[in-house]
Design a protein around this motif. Structure first.
Motif, mmCIF file in Angstrom:
data_model
loop_
_atom_site.group_PDB
_atom_site.id
_atom_site.type_symbol
_atom_site.label_atom_id
_atom_site.label_comp_id
_atom_site.label_asym_id
_atom_site.label_seq_id
_atom_site.Cartn_x
_atom_site.Cartn_y
_atom_site.Cartn_z
ATOM 1 N N ASN A 36 0.857 -1.181 0.000
ATOM 2 C CA ASN A 36 0.000 0.000 0.000
ATOM 3 C C ASN A 36 0.897 1.237 0.000
ATOM 4 O OD1 ASN A 36 -1.576 2.282 1.058
ATOM 5 N ND2 ASN A 36 -3.175 0.764 1.402
ATOM 6 N N PRO A 37 0.754 2.117 -0.991
ATOM 7 C CA PRO A 37 1.628 3.298 -1.065
ATOM 8 C C PRO A 37 1.544 4.197 0.161
ATOM 9 C CG PRO A 37 0.402 2.998 -3.120
ATOM 10 C CD PRO A 37 -0.186 2.054 -2.125
ATOM 11 N N ALA A 42 1.156 -2.447 5.883
ATOM 12 C CA ALA A 42 -0.136 -3.131 5.819
ATOM 13 C C ALA A 42 0.007 -4.489 5.143
ATOM 14 C CB ALA A 42 -1.148 -2.277 5.070
ATOM 15 N N SER A 43 -0.581 -5.514 5.751
ATOM 16 C CA SER A 43 -0.540 -6.857 5.168
ATOM 17 C C SER A 43 -1.628 -7.058 4.127
ATOM 18 C CB SER A 43 -0.681 -7.907 6.270
ATOM 19 O OG SER A 43 -1.930 -7.757 6.943
ATOM 20 N N ALA A 44 -2.634 -6.177 4.152
ATOM 21 C CA ALA A 44 -3.735 -6.232 3.190
ATOM 22 C C ALA A 44 -4.381 -4.849 3.149
ATOM 23 C CB ALA A 44 -4.748 -7.302 3.576
ATOM 24 N N THR A 45 -5.239 -4.630 2.153
ATOM 25 C CA THR A 45 -5.925 -3.349 2.000
ATOM 26 C C THR A 45 -7.315 -3.586 1.426
ATOM 27 O OG1 THR A 45 -3.925 -2.015 1.687
ATOM 28 C CG2 THR A 45 -5.934 -1.157 0.730
ATOM 29 N N TYR A 46 -8.290 -2.886 1.988
ATOM 30 C CA TYR A 46 -9.588 -2.844 1.327
ATOM 31 C C TYR A 46 -9.458 -1.907 0.122
ATOM 32 C CZ TYR A 46 -12.200 -5.147 5.093
ATOM 33 O OH TYR A 46 -12.691 -6.054 5.999
ATOM 34 N N TYR A 76 -1.259 -8.657 0.479
ATOM 35 C CA TYR A 76 0.143 -8.437 0.101
ATOM 36 C C TYR A 76 1.062 -9.577 0.519
ATOM 37 C CZ TYR A 76 -1.498 -3.654 -0.568
ATOM 38 O OH TYR A 76 -2.191 -2.556 -0.982
ATOM 39 N N ASN A 77 0.798 -10.187 1.666
ATOM 40 C CA ASN A 77 1.702 -11.226 2.172
ATOM 41 C C ASN A 77 0.923 -12.206 3.033
ATOM 42 O OD1 ASN A 77 1.455 -9.965 4.813
ATOM 43 N ND2 ASN A 77 2.917 -8.427 4.070
ATOM 44 N N LYS A 78 1.627 -13.180 3.602
ATOM 45 C CA LYS A 78 0.959 -14.236 4.365
ATOM 46 C C LYS A 78 0.229 -13.701 5.596
ATOM 47 C CE LYS A 78 3.863 -18.096 2.890
ATOM 48 N NZ LYS A 78 4.786 -19.200 3.320
ATOM 49 N N ASP A 79 0.740 -12.607 6.170
ATOM 50 C CA ASP A 79 0.058 -12.027 7.328
ATOM 51 C C ASP A 79 -1.342 -11.542 6.966
ATOM 52 O OD1 ASP A 79 2.249 -12.497 8.915
ATOM 53 O OD2 ASP A 79 3.107 -10.504 8.643
ATOM 54 N N GLY A 80 -1.583 -11.313 5.689
ATOM 55 C CA GLY A 80 -2.899 -10.842 5.258
ATOM 56 C C GLY A 80 -3.867 -11.952 4.898
ATOM 57 N N PHE A 81 -3.427 -13.207 5.023
ATOM 58 C CA PHE A 81 -4.293 -14.328 4.639
ATOM 59 C C PHE A 81 -5.566 -14.384 5.494
ATOM 60 C CE2 PHE A 81 -1.062 -17.383 2.427
ATOM 61 C CZ PHE A 81 -0.786 -16.373 1.515
ATOM 62 N N ASP A 82 -5.500 -13.883 6.723
ATOM 63 C CA ASP A 82 -6.687 -13.918 7.586
ATOM 64 C C ASP A 82 -7.865 -13.165 6.966
ATOM 65 O OD1 ASP A 82 -5.352 -15.388 9.461
ATOM 66 O OD2 ASP A 82 -4.918 -13.717 10.796
ATOM 67 N N ALA A 253 -5.278 2.688 8.485
ATOM 68 C CA ALA A 253 -5.601 1.572 9.384
ATOM 69 C C ALA A 253 -5.682 2.072 10.817
ATOM 70 C CB ALA A 253 -4.542 0.485 9.264
ATOM 71 N N LEU A 254 -6.601 1.492 11.566
ATOM 72 C CA LEU A 254 -6.681 1.764 13.003
ATOM 73 C C LEU A 254 -5.875 0.679 13.706
ATOM 74 C CD1 LEU A 254 -7.978 3.544 15.229
ATOM 75 C CD2 LEU A 254 -9.776 1.839 15.366
ATOM 76 N N LYS A 255 -4.686 1.042 14.150
ATOM 77 C CA LYS A 255 -3.771 0.046 14.696
ATOM 78 C C LYS A 255 -3.876 -0.018 16.210
ATOM 79 C CE LYS A 255 -0.645 0.476 10.782
ATOM 80 N NZ LYS A 255 0.729 0.734 10.298
ATOM 81 N N ASN A 256 -3.906 -1.245 16.687
ATOM 82 C CA ASN A 256 -4.016 -1.442 18.132
ATOM 83 C C ASN A 256 -2.760 -0.933 18.827
ATOM 84 O OD1 ASN A 256 -5.251 -2.218 20.479
ATOM 85 N ND2 ASN A 256 -5.696 -4.297 19.769
ATOM 86 N N GLU A 257 -2.931 -0.509 20.056
ATOM 87 C CA GLU A 257 -1.834 0.006 20.853
ATOM 88 C C GLU A 257 -1.820 -0.713 22.197
ATOM 89 O OE1 GLU A 257 -1.951 4.261 21.116
ATOM 90 O OE2 GLU A 257 -2.515 4.490 19.025
ATOM 91 N N PRO A 258 -0.682 -0.719 22.880
ATOM 92 C CA PRO A 258 -0.641 -1.376 24.193
ATOM 93 C C PRO A 258 -1.588 -0.704 25.176
ATOM 94 C CG PRO A 258 1.576 -0.899 23.378
ATOM 95 C CD PRO A 258 0.627 -0.191 22.483
#
Length: 672
Positions: A36-37, A42-46, A76-82, A253-258
């Motif tokens: 994703n530019p 990102a492992s995937a993109t809508y 984009y990669n295996k992490d995006g397979f979900d 993306a809304l990325k989770n944080e600790p």
């Protein structure tokens, strides 16, 4: 001539960059995209999200709610397979239920320069029943590879027109383009609730729609041989439909944080909550408008209020348990322990019972509501002032507006004669009074009194959970360290340990402990009070670990906390918009005695230190001393508040940086 050529070239350029999102029109450019530019992590993109929700009138049935979904995702990669697996929950109530149209779905791959598509078949689709209220539809796309694009569309038809699914604008992956239409007839009035930090304002339009009625009239002719005739009369009713159009591009993306209680609390979205309906020639019918209305609706449900009134199935058991006990707190504890041992939690959340308290008691298994409504009823029968408390779990989010879907969990409130208030949750066998499972520690709950009135109560504990760690360590001249560690845990620290330890495979548990400290060798491991909930958990073991000091010439450098020191600051963002949710106040104390190798003496050691967060939110103390061949270290860290607002984020981040640096400071030994 040049102008014409320029126009043609410009038109070609624009058409080349124009994106076509018609179903099936996946481009080579989409398949060739490596990242994703706007977000290379990102492992995937809508690539495209489209939703249309509207009301459709069905003769003889009335209005139905329909939602059409069309989504296109780049992996984009295996992490995006979900993201190649989609799960849908379809609500049902008795014989009335939501349905889904046949799912149209394809996976696209680029092979030898050509676009190859593969259709989702029945082998990739699964239907199951989650519980009495939900059916689950799950599908997994075929032939997923890094670089694949998947696309699917379906329609959900719901007779439950009061419940429009939340319109979500942010996900864990970026969105390149999102379009949504919500179309609502004039007969329905919805309150619009928004949340999140991404502002999306709709454009509005309207259209006129019609309901057509056909009336059939049969006329009998006169005379003996006259035949009957049938007449059809058509009439129609027009009504206005408001259309809200939401369009947005390049959503990050809304990325989770600790230390976030639930990232969904901060996910930008809109929830349509039905306020009232006004149909022609009918009175206004009001739905949820206030929390009082919500509570009244829940309380009057046969799967809630009526269940509290059932007592016959347990009276003999409770009489046997508490008949000779006069102390109210002791009565409470005995009944609490009885329910925990009698009924096992089946893992299902819910504010309503599924099979009912009586059946759950008899069979020894039940959902959250069955267990804790049963507990509440028993405590009332024993003469205690007890009420159910509606809770939204951490994963469910926080209800900012009155809504019947806002709560998904129940715990029990008890007010003792001395005025002390106790919260109980009998779904967890290791829970003790005022130590709720972490899933239930989510801001405030709503206490429901006998007649359906309610008040808010803070779910976070006021008493700190403690972990006191004592380490006796002996450092050798090669940099290895051996010794003994003992820890004493209370409240939520003890609850967390018991949940991980008591029913675990002990070999696997020890293996995880050794891996946690990167190759620590553990022996003589022992635990006391693991099932005696009235006492703190005590854990002890002997240890050995290599390479815990740097040896340079005739000097040895080491941190006196060795492998126990905090290695990394969990707070890395420059700016944080979300509160930091630790779940509960806590304190950790290290008491360390280190014996240095023979033939060495102390050349230097860190200075004692203390620091504090503003407004008494936390503190750190570091005291060290040495005499002869022994070093004594005491470190204490405290977080005094369950929640720390973003206002204090910079201070909190710096606090962690400083105490991590302090724990890393080294003692220097030199040969005597």
């Amino acid at each position: 001539m040049r102008i014409s050529a320029l126009i043609i070239a410009l038109s070609f350029t624009l058409s080349a960059f124009a994106q076509d999102y018609d179903f099936g029109d996946v481009s080579k450019e989409e398949l060739q995209e490596k990242f994703n530019p706007s977000d290379s992590s990102a492992s995937a993109t809508y690539l495209y999200k489209n939703r249309r929700t509207y009301f459709d009138y069905i003769k003889g049935l009335g209005f139905e709610l329909k939602t059409e979904i069309h989504e296109r995702i780049k992996i984009y990669n295996k992490d995006g397979f979900d993201y190649a697996t989609k799960q849908l929950n379809l609500y049902k109530n008795g014989n009335t239920k939501e349905s889904i149209s046949p799912i149209k779905a394809f996976t696209y791959n680029l092979e030898n320069g050509k676009i190859v598509e593969e259709k989702l078949t029945k082998k990739g689709m699964f239907n199951s029943e989650t519980n009495k209220y939900f059916n689950k539809v799950k599908f997994t796309m075929p032939n997923i590879k890094p670089g694949s694009v998947i696309e699917y569309k379906y329609q959900i038809t719901s007779p439950f027109w009061s419940n429009i699914d939340e319109l979500v604008f942010q996900h864990d992956i970026p969105i390149k383009k999102l379009e949504s239409n919500i179309e609502i007839p004039e007969y329905f009035n919805f309150r619009i609730n928004t949340k999140g930090y991404l502002t999306v304002n709709p454009t509005t339009d309207s259209k006129t729609e019609y309901i057509r009625f056909v009336n059939k009239t049969r006329n009998q002719g006169s005379g003996y041989s006259a035949s009957s005739t049938t007449t059809f009369n058509t009439s129609e009713v027009s009504y206005s439909t408001k259309i809200s159009k939401y369009e947005i591009e390049n959503v990050p993306a809304l990325k989770n944080e600790p230390y976030v209680n639930s990232i969904n609390n901060y996910r930008s979205s809109i929830k349509y909550e039905l306020s009232y309906t006004k149909f022609p020639y009918s009175q206004i019918e009001y739905y949820t408008t206030t929390w009082e209305d919500v509570v009244e609706t829940i309380f009057k449900s046969s799967n809630f209020g009526d269940e509290l009134d059932r007592t016959g199935y347990y009276e003999d058991d409770i009489d046997n348990i508490v008949s000779s006990i006069s102390d109210p707190e002791r009565r409470m504890s005995l009944i609490f322990d009885f329910v925990k041992s009698k009924v096992k939690w089946n893992g299902y959340y819910g504010k309503y019972t599924d099979d009912g308290v009586k059946k759950s008691f008899k069979e020894g298994v039940g959902n959250v509501a069955e267990i804790n409504l049963m507990l509440t009823s028993m405590l009332r029968y024993a003469g205690l002032k007890a009420h159910p408390v509606l809770v939204s779990t951490r994963g469910h989010g926080i209800s900012l507006f009155p809504t019947r879907e806002g709560y998904n969990y129940v715990v029990t409130y008890v007010k003792l004669p001395d005025g002390n208030v106790v919260l109980l949750d009998a779904t967890n066998k290791y829970s003790v009074p005022n130590v709720l499972p972490l899933r239930a520690l989510n801001w405030q709950g709503r206490v429901i009194a006998e007649h359906g009135s309610s008040e808010l109560i803070d779910l976070y504990p006021s008493v700190a959970s403690k972990n006191t760690i004592t380490m006796m360590a002996k450092l050798d001249s090669e940099g290895g360290v051996e010794g003994m560690i003992r820890s004493v845990k209370t409240n939520h620290k003890a609850l967390d340990f018991r949940e991980r330890y008591v029913e675990a495979n002990k070999e696997e548990f020890l293996e995880k402990l050794e891996n946690k400290y990167n190759g620590l060798e553990v022996s003589d491991y022992a635990v006391k009070n693991d099932v005696d909930l009235s006492k703190p958990v005590m854990e002890s073991y002997n240890f050995f670990k290599e390479n815990q000091a740097d040896i340079i010439g005739d000097k040895i450098y080491f941190s006196p906390l060795f492998f126990l020191r905090t290695a990394e600051n969990p707070f890395k963002l420059e700016k944080r918009e979300f509160p930091v949710d630790f779940g509960y106040p806590s304190s950790t104390t290290y008491r360390v005695i280190v014996t240095i190798p023979e033939g060495y003496k102390m050349e230097s050691m860190p200075e004692p230190s203390a620091m504090a967060l503003p407004d008494n939110l936390g503190e750190f103390k570091y005291n060290i001393s040495g005499k002869g061949n022994s070093i004594q270290l005491i470190i204490s860290t405290k977080i005094n508040s369950s929640i720390i607002t973003p206002l204090y984020y910079d201070a909190l981040k710096e606090y962690f940086n400083k105490f991590i640096e302090k724990e890393a400071e080294q003692i220097v030994l030199t040969k005597a």
